[in-house]
Write a protein that holds these residues in place. Structure first.
Motif, PDB file in Angstrom:
ATOM      1  N   ALA A  46       0.652  -1.179   0.155  1.00 23.41           N
ATOM      2  CA  ALA A  46       0.040  -0.044  -0.183  1.00 23.41           C
ATOM      3  C   ALA A  46       0.754   1.322  -0.111  1.00 23.41           C
ATOM      4  N   VAL A  47       2.061   1.258   0.655  1.00 23.15           N
ATOM      5  CA  VAL A  47       2.718   2.260   0.865  1.00 23.15           C
ATOM      6  C   VAL A  47       3.480   2.763  -0.507  1.00 23.15           C
ATOM      7  N   LYS A  48       4.113   1.458  -1.210  1.00 17.67           N
ATOM      8  CA  LYS A  48       4.549   1.757  -2.329  1.00 17.67           C
ATOM      9  C   LYS A  48       3.854   1.796  -3.573  1.00 17.67           C
ATOM     10  N   ASN A  49       2.631   1.476  -3.769  1.00 16.91           N
ATOM     11  CA  ASN A  49       2.081   1.421  -5.046  1.00 16.91           C
ATOM     12  C   ASN A  49       0.695   2.274  -4.671  1.00 16.91           C
ATOM     13  N   GLY A  50       0.334   2.482  -3.519  1.00 12.44           N
ATOM     14  CA  GLY A  50      -1.042   3.380  -3.448  1.00 12.44           C
ATOM     15  C   GLY A  50      -0.841   4.547  -2.761  1.00 12.44           C
ATOM     16  N   THR A  51      -2.019   5.186  -2.662  1.00 15.37           N
ATOM     17  CA  THR A  51      -1.904   6.601  -1.997  1.00 15.37           C
ATOM     18  C   THR A  51      -2.970   6.575  -0.671  1.00 15.37           C
ATOM     19  N   ALA A  52      -3.382   5.386  -0.238  1.00 17.69           N
ATOM     20  CA  ALA A  52      -3.969   5.572   0.954  1.00 17.69           C
ATOM     21  C   ALA A  52      -3.174   6.049   2.120  1.00 17.69           C
ATOM     22  N   SER A  53      -2.059   5.584   2.086  1.00 17.93           N
ATOM     23  CA  SER A  53      -1.083   6.005   3.227  1.00 17.93           C
ATOM     24  C   SER A  53      -0.083   6.985   2.683  1.00 17.93           C
ATOM     25  N   TYR A  54       0.141   8.130   3.404  1.00 19.12           N
ATOM     26  CA  TYR A  54       1.070   9.129   3.097  1.00 19.12           C
ATOM     27  C   TYR A  54       2.418   8.816   3.575  1.00 19.12           C
ATOM     28  N   GLU A  55       2.682   7.697   4.185  1.00 17.47           N
ATOM     29  CA  GLU A  55       4.065   7.175   4.296  1.00 17.47           C
ATOM     30  C   GLU A  55       4.680   6.871   2.878  1.00 17.47           C
ATOM     31  N   LEU A  56       6.065   7.404   2.549  1.00 19.48           N
ATOM     32  CA  LEU A  56       6.837   7.064   1.603  1.00 19.48           C
ATOM     33  C   LEU A  56       7.760   6.053   1.433  1.00 19.48           C
ATOM     34  N   GLU A  57       8.001   5.437   2.863  1.00 18.92           N
ATOM     35  CA  GLU A  57       8.843   4.402   2.725  1.00 18.92           C
ATOM     36  C   GLU A  57       8.182   3.126   3.687  1.00 18.92           C
ATOM     37  N   PRO A  58       8.140   1.964   3.171  1.00 11.54           N
ATOM     38  CA  PRO A  58       7.471   0.905   4.050  1.00 11.54           C
ATOM     39  C   PRO A  58       8.024   0.728   5.403  1.00 11.54           C
ATOM     40  N   PRO A  59       7.403   0.770   6.413  1.00 13.63           N
ATOM     41  CA  PRO A  59       7.985   0.503   7.826  1.00 13.63           C
ATOM     42  C   PRO A  59       8.321  -0.767   8.004  1.00 13.63           C
ATOM     43  N   SER A  60       9.452  -1.096   8.852  1.00 16.57           N
ATOM     44  CA  SER A  60      10.137  -2.601   8.958  1.00 16.57           C
ATOM     45  C   SER A  60       9.046  -3.239   9.796  1.00 16.57           C
ATOM     46  N   ARG A  61       9.188  -4.593   9.766  1.00 14.34           N
ATOM     47  CA  ARG A  61       8.620  -5.468  10.519  1.00 14.34           C
ATOM     48  C   ARG A  61       8.626  -5.078  12.068  1.00 14.34           C
ATOM     49  N   THR A  62       9.726  -4.758  12.229  1.00 11.03           N
ATOM     50  CA  THR A  62       9.875  -4.197  13.807  1.00 11.03           C
ATOM     51  C   THR A  62       9.032  -2.967  14.458  1.00 11.03           C
ATOM     52  N   GLU A  63       9.000  -2.164  13.266  1.00 14.99           N
ATOM     53  CA  GLU A  63       8.072  -0.781  13.497  1.00 14.99           C
ATOM     54  C   GLU A  63       6.637  -1.356  13.457  1.00 14.99           C
ATOM     55  N   MET A  64       6.264  -2.035  12.599  1.00 16.69           N
ATOM     56  CA  MET A  64       4.851  -2.600  12.620  1.00 16.69           C
ATOM     57  C   MET A  64       4.687  -3.447  13.944  1.00 16.69           C
ATOM     58  N   GLY A  65       5.419  -3.912  14.422  1.00 16.86           N
ATOM     59  CA  GLY A  65       5.286  -4.771  15.570  1.00 16.86           C
ATOM     60  C   GLY A  65       5.064  -3.712  16.858  1.00 16.86           C
ATOM     61  N   LYS A  66       5.762  -2.694  16.798  1.00 15.37           N
ATOM     62  CA  LYS A  66       5.705  -1.593  17.704  1.00 15.37           C
ATOM     63  C   LYS A  66       4.335  -1.142  17.706  1.00 15.37           C
ATOM     64  N   ARG A  67       3.813  -0.859  16.542  1.00 21.44           N
ATOM     65  CA  ARG A  67       2.835   0.006  16.441  1.00 21.44           C
ATOM     66  C   ARG A  67       1.461  -0.964  16.896  1.00 21.44           C
ATOM     67  N   PHE A  68       1.506  -2.373  16.468  1.00 27.61           N
ATOM     68  CA  PHE A  68       0.422  -3.143  16.780  1.00 27.61           C
ATOM     69  C   PHE A  68       0.475  -3.396  18.529  1.00 27.61           C
TER      70      PHE A  68
END
Length: 191
Positions: A24-46
């Protein structure tokens, strides 16, 4: 669509959730993040969301995670505690199969059961034909604002659309003392 199960996400789902979001980050516009977060960062958010008692769901079919949805705090100030922001992402090969609809229906039910009063959708590239706008309209969200040219991604300016769904009487009733947001607020203040 009938074989799709909606269940609470677990840390075991995070590799697939990270892949879905990266697409979604790389190919879409739903998220305004420009670089996909790492698995570690996604774990922190979760971990932050689930520790706060917010619902975080996955759609699964035959053991494969097809998408995910969660609700989190809309803004950090305590007066906003009855409002959540929703997020929903579907794997590229699962789009158009009703996965997002099933996830959002379950998310709305979980948010309502927790006692929140409003769900706000903050939709990147929210043009009228956007799949996310249409999904939220179908679920009863009303348009509540637009920030023109608020994001720049993939070489173009994007509008952000705000949509809102009222739950549990919205602003017409006082806060419920036994709701999740009110209990968390009282606990945080030592009451």
């Amino acid at each position: 669509m009938s074989n799709i199960a909606i269940r609470p996400a677990t840390s075991a789902d995070l590799d697939t959730i990270t892949e879905i979001y990266a697409d979604a980050v790389k190919n879409g516009t739903a998220s305004y993040e420009l670089e996909p977060p790492s698995r570690t960062e996604m774990g922190k958010r979760f971990d932050t969301l689930t520790a706060g008692g917010f619902p975080y769901l996955v759609a699964e079919k035959d053991g494969a995670v097809l998408g995910y949805a969660y609700a989190g705090a809309f803004r950090p100030r305590p007066a906003y505690r009855f409002v959540v922001e929703d997020s929903v992402y579907v794997a590229p090969d699962a789009k158009g199969q009703g996965v997002g609809l099933r996830l959002m229906q379950s998310l709305i039910a979980a948010v309502e059961a927790a006692g929140f009063r409003q769900i706000v959708a903050v939709i990147g590239d929210g043009h009228p034909d956007s799949a996310s706008v249409k999904l939220h309209e179908r679920l009863g969200f009303r348009h509540s604002g637009r920030l023109e040219g608020s994001g720049y991604k993939h070489g173009r300016w994007l509008d952000t659309v705000f949509m809102q769904l009222t739950l549990n009487g919205g602003a017409s009733l006082p806060p419920a003392a036994d709701s999740l947001p009110e209990r968390r607020f009282r606990e945080g203040r030592g009451n």
